[in-house]
Design a protein around this motif. Sequence first.
Motif, PDB file in Angstrom:
ATOM      1  N   ALA A 116       1.733  -9.937 145.826  1.00  0.00           N
ATOM      2  CA  ALA A 116       2.919  -9.538 146.744  1.00  0.00           C
ATOM      3  C   ALA A 116       3.786  -8.402 145.698  1.00  0.00           C
ATOM      4  O   ALA A 116       3.279  -7.959 144.297  1.00  0.00           O
ATOM      5  N   ILE A 117       3.599  -7.150 146.100  1.00  0.00           N
ATOM      6  CA  ILE A 117       4.675  -5.876 146.146  1.00  0.00           C
ATOM      7  C   ILE A 117       6.459  -6.179 146.009  1.00  0.00           C
ATOM      8  O   ILE A 117       6.851  -6.816 146.990  1.00  0.00           O
ATOM      9  N   ASN A 118       7.418  -5.360 144.943  1.00  0.00           N
ATOM     10  CA  ASN A 118       8.592  -5.420 145.058  1.00  0.00           C
ATOM     11  C   ASN A 118       8.576  -4.312 145.522  1.00  0.00           C
ATOM     12  O   ASN A 118       8.390  -3.811 145.644  1.00  0.00           O
ATOM     13  N   ILE A 119       9.758  -4.576 147.107  1.00  0.00           N
ATOM     14  CA  ILE A 119      10.468  -3.772 147.708  1.00  0.00           C
ATOM     15  C   ILE A 119      12.301  -3.265 147.377  1.00  0.00           C
ATOM     16  O   ILE A 119      12.429  -3.933 146.999  1.00  0.00           O
ATOM     17  N   SER A 120      12.606  -1.976 147.317  1.00  0.00           N
ATOM     18  CA  SER A 120      13.806  -1.868 147.742  1.00  0.00           C
ATOM     19  C   SER A 120      14.817  -1.412 148.920  1.00  0.00           C
ATOM     20  O   SER A 120      13.657  -1.434 149.991  1.00  0.00           O
ATOM     21  N   ALA A 121      15.353  -1.870 148.560  1.00  0.00           N
ATOM     22  CA  ALA A 121      16.983  -1.875 150.386  1.00  0.00           C
ATOM     23  C   ALA A 121      16.648  -0.811 150.728  1.00  0.00           C
ATOM     24  O   ALA A 121      16.257   0.020 152.478  1.00  0.00           O
ATOM     25  N   ARG A 122      15.877   0.692 150.155  1.00  0.00           N
ATOM     26  CA  ARG A 122      15.761   1.667 150.554  1.00  0.00           C
ATOM     27  C   ARG A 122      14.743   2.301 151.087  1.00  0.00           C
ATOM     28  O   ARG A 122      14.169   2.624 152.131  1.00  0.00           O
ATOM     29  N   ASN A 123      13.745   1.366 150.962  1.00  0.00           N
ATOM     30  CA  ASN A 123      12.325   1.156 151.756  1.00  0.00           C
ATOM     31  C   ASN A 123      12.335   1.208 152.965  1.00  0.00           C
ATOM     32  O   ASN A 123      11.357   1.281 153.572  1.00  0.00           O
ATOM     33  N   LEU A 124      12.492  -0.570 152.969  1.00  0.00           N
ATOM     34  CA  LEU A 124      13.629  -0.723 154.673  1.00  0.00           C
ATOM     35  C   LEU A 124      14.149   0.415 155.371  1.00  0.00           C
ATOM     36  O   LEU A 124      13.826  -0.353 156.309  1.00  0.00           O
ATOM     37  N   GLN A 125      14.673   0.998 154.946  1.00  0.00           N
ATOM     38  CA  GLN A 125      15.690   1.853 155.404  1.00  0.00           C
ATOM     39  C   GLN A 125      14.729   2.922 156.509  1.00  0.00           C
ATOM     40  O   GLN A 125      15.274   3.830 157.098  1.00  0.00           O
ATOM     41  N   GLN A 126      13.525   3.464 155.599  1.00  0.00           N
ATOM     42  CA  GLN A 126      13.288   4.298 155.439  1.00  0.00           C
ATOM     43  C   GLN A 126      12.568   3.981 157.218  1.00  0.00           C
ATOM     44  O   GLN A 126      11.545   2.488 157.405  1.00  0.00           O
ATOM     45  N   TYR A 140      -7.262   1.165 152.856  1.00  0.00           N
ATOM     46  CA  TYR A 140      -7.944   0.247 152.920  1.00  0.00           C
ATOM     47  C   TYR A 140      -8.898  -0.618 152.961  1.00  0.00           C
ATOM     48  O   TYR A 140      -9.038  -1.322 151.690  1.00  0.00           O
ATOM     49  N   ASN A 141      -8.498  -0.987 153.838  1.00  0.00           N
ATOM     50  CA  ASN A 141      -9.301  -2.180 154.362  1.00  0.00           C
ATOM     51  C   ASN A 141      -9.267  -3.688 153.772  1.00  0.00           C
ATOM     52  O   ASN A 141      -9.886  -4.128 153.644  1.00  0.00           O
ATOM     53  N   VAL A 142      -7.798  -3.777 154.313  1.00  0.00           N
ATOM     54  CA  VAL A 142      -7.415  -5.145 153.104  1.00  0.00           C
ATOM     55  C   VAL A 142      -6.815  -5.996 154.407  1.00  0.00           C
ATOM     56  O   VAL A 142      -5.954  -5.014 155.057  1.00  0.00           O
ATOM     57  N   ASP A 143      -6.424  -7.507 154.272  1.00  0.00           N
ATOM     58  CA  ASP A 143      -5.949  -7.951 155.215  1.00  0.00           C
ATOM     59  C   ASP A 143      -4.724  -7.649 154.813  1.00  0.00           C
ATOM     60  O   ASP A 143      -4.290  -8.870 153.813  1.00  0.00           O
ATOM     61  N   PRO A 144      -3.883  -8.163 155.960  1.00  0.00           N
ATOM     62  CA  PRO A 144      -2.140  -8.003 155.739  1.00  0.00           C
ATOM     63  C   PRO A 144      -1.725  -9.412 155.344  1.00  0.00           C
ATOM     64  O   PRO A 144      -1.108  -9.922 154.542  1.00  0.00           O
ATOM     65  N   GLN A 145      -3.008 -10.976 155.207  1.00  0.00           N
ATOM     66  CA  GLN A 145      -2.646 -11.965 154.874  1.00  0.00           C
ATOM     67  C   GLN A 145      -2.785 -12.055 153.245  1.00  0.00           C
ATOM     68  O   GLN A 145      -2.093 -12.931 152.727  1.00  0.00           O
ATOM     69  N   ASN A 146      -3.479 -10.559 152.727  1.00  0.00           N
ATOM     70  CA  ASN A 146      -3.711 -10.865 151.567  1.00  0.00           C
ATOM     71  C   ASN A 146      -2.833  -9.836 150.987  1.00  0.00           C
ATOM     72  O   ASN A 146      -2.512  -9.583 149.379  1.00  0.00           O
ATOM     73  N   PHE A 147      -1.662  -9.463 151.043  1.00  0.00           N
ATOM     74  CA  PHE A 147      -0.426  -9.280 150.309  1.00  0.00           C
ATOM     75  C   PHE A 147       0.761  -9.105 150.734  1.00  0.00           C
ATOM     76  O   PHE A 147       1.324  -9.791 152.915  1.00  0.00           O
ATOM     77  N   SER A 148       1.698  -9.107 149.884  1.00  0.00           N
ATOM     78  CA  SER A 148       3.488  -9.138 150.343  1.00  0.00           C
ATOM     79  C   SER A 148       4.481  -8.644 149.759  1.00  0.00           C
ATOM     80  O   SER A 148       4.206  -7.642 149.523  1.00  0.00           O
ATOM     81  N   ILE A 149       5.116  -8.904 150.506  1.00  0.00           N
ATOM     82  CA  ILE A 149       6.359  -8.224 149.706  1.00  0.00           C
ATOM     83  C   ILE A 149       7.958  -9.421 149.188  1.00  0.00           C
ATOM     84  O   ILE A 149       8.094 -10.012 149.966  1.00  0.00           O
ATOM     85  N   GLU A 150       8.972  -8.366 148.130  1.00  0.00           N
ATOM     86  CA  GLU A 150       9.442  -9.943 147.888  1.00  0.00           C
ATOM     87  C   GLU A 150      10.968  -8.176 147.738  1.00  0.00           C
ATOM     88  O   GLU A 150      10.351  -7.299 147.196  1.00  0.00           O
ATOM     89  N   LEU A 151      11.451  -9.025 148.216  1.00  0.00           N
ATOM     90  CA  LEU A 151      12.943  -8.068 148.345  1.00  0.00           C
ATOM     91  C   LEU A 151      14.093  -9.300 147.904  1.00  0.00           C
ATOM     92  O   LEU A 151      13.719 -10.436 148.481  1.00  0.00           O
ATOM     93  N   THR A 152      15.001  -8.472 147.536  1.00  0.00           N
ATOM     94  CA  THR A 152      16.255  -9.080 147.863  1.00  0.00           C
ATOM     95  C   THR A 152      17.458  -9.439 148.692  1.00  0.00           C
ATOM     96  O   THR A 152      17.296  -8.416 149.058  1.00  0.00           O
ATOM     97  N   GLU A 153      17.815 -10.653 148.207  1.00  0.00           N
ATOM     98  CA  GLU A 153      18.586 -10.532 149.436  1.00  0.00           C
ATOM     99  C   GLU A 153      20.447  -9.151 149.578  1.00  0.00           C
ATOM    100  O   GLU A 153      20.191  -8.963 150.486  1.00  0.00           O
ATOM    101  N   THR A 154      20.423  -8.519 148.279  1.00  0.00           N
ATOM    102  CA  THR A 154      21.314  -7.536 148.823  1.00  0.00           C
ATOM    103  C   THR A 154      19.896  -6.648 148.682  1.00  0.00           C
ATOM    104  O   THR A 154      21.123  -5.288 149.667  1.00  0.00           O
ATOM    105  N   ASP A 155      19.372  -6.226 149.353  1.00  0.00           N
ATOM    106  CA  ASP A 155      17.926  -5.429 149.483  1.00  0.00           C
ATOM    107  C   ASP A 155      18.456  -5.301 151.561  1.00  0.00           C
ATOM    108  O   ASP A 155      18.839  -4.758 152.026  1.00  0.00           O
ATOM    109  N   LEU A 156      18.011  -7.071 151.668  1.00  0.00           N
ATOM    110  CA  LEU A 156      18.674  -7.617 153.354  1.00  0.00           C
ATOM    111  C   LEU A 156      20.288  -6.743 153.586  1.00  0.00           C
ATOM    112  O   LEU A 156      19.497  -6.459 154.834  1.00  0.00           O
TER     113      LEU A 156
END
Length: 280
Positions: A116-126, A140-156
């Motif tokens: 999982a990577i951390n993203i910020s409010a502005r990333n979702l706004q892009q 990069y030939n990576v299965d999306p199943q192997n990838f997650s994002i973390e974000l806060t309620e405030t970001d949402l």
Amino acid sequence: KAKNKKLPFWHYEDINFQEESTNLDLLAEINKSIQNDNFEIHYQPKINLKNQSIQTFEALIRWNHPGKGYISPAEFIPLVEKSSLIEPLTEWVIKAVLADIKKFKANNNSLEYDIAINISARNLQQPNFVELLINYLKEYNVDPQNFSIELTETDLMVDIENNINKLDQLKEKGINIYLDDFGKGYSSLKYLKEIPIDYIKIDQFFIENLTEDQKSFDIVYSIIELAHALNIEVVAEGVETEAQLKVLKDIDCDYGQGYLFARPDSKEKIIKYLEKAAEL
Ligand code: C2E
Ligand code: CA
Ligand code: CA
Ligand code: CA
């Protein structure tokens, strides 16, 4: 600006630059460090409390400053995420993590990881964020199943309708969503049903006080009950003691993350760990 008027509790665009040259200098320095690859990702496992296994890691950025050594993200992310510089920085993180996932896979192909990577409010706004992420996964030939994002309620909450739509798109591709720092700041229980999340991460403040303070215990207990009722799994952040672990297991928490299990560590250390796991 008009957007902010609807959101009195969160003014992420109200950057107070006020000719603060130190901030501008810092942003310029960070920009240069992105070009020069002076950042590094450390990984911290999340432990499955049901079977003690490790399948998921969180990617945490460190600034490997040419003169000052390692600088914690707590010291620069809050500034960066108020500026558009968070866009190239997150893009750097995505590329670095995807390159690392390929190396992890090469060292233990049988394990299924989720990073999982951390993203910020502005990333979702892009406007192109979903597309950008999907394209990198393909590249990069990576299965999306192997990838997650973390974000806060405030970001949402910055633009909830639009963000739910973006998260729906990410989920459709197979990317898991963690709601970070849950319980801290603005808790949007009202939205919990509408946000397409897979995991809630209970903020470490509550875990820290779990065994000493009845209120913290009640909150953690209730969050777990509520999450499970909604088919959402729960990660406890900042688990530092055996006593906390015992309570978390007793109340059916799904995952734990914290210094009790492991500190965030370099990819070399993670690769060694995975090699060992592959031998077992
Ligand atoms: P976070 O997402 O809540 O990450 C958890 C933080 O808690 C990490 O701090 C981690 O090292 C720390 N931690 C883990 N276990 C324990 C524990 O048992 N006790 C204590 N006291 N702390 C523990 P870190 O790495 O300094 O990151 C701080 C924050 O910076 C993160 O909080 C996140 O909001 C942000 N951040 C880190 N990397 C990134 C990134 O790549 N992008 C963005 N946008 N933000 C990031
Ligand atoms: Ca996080
Ligand atoms: Ca954040
Ligand atoms: Ca957190």
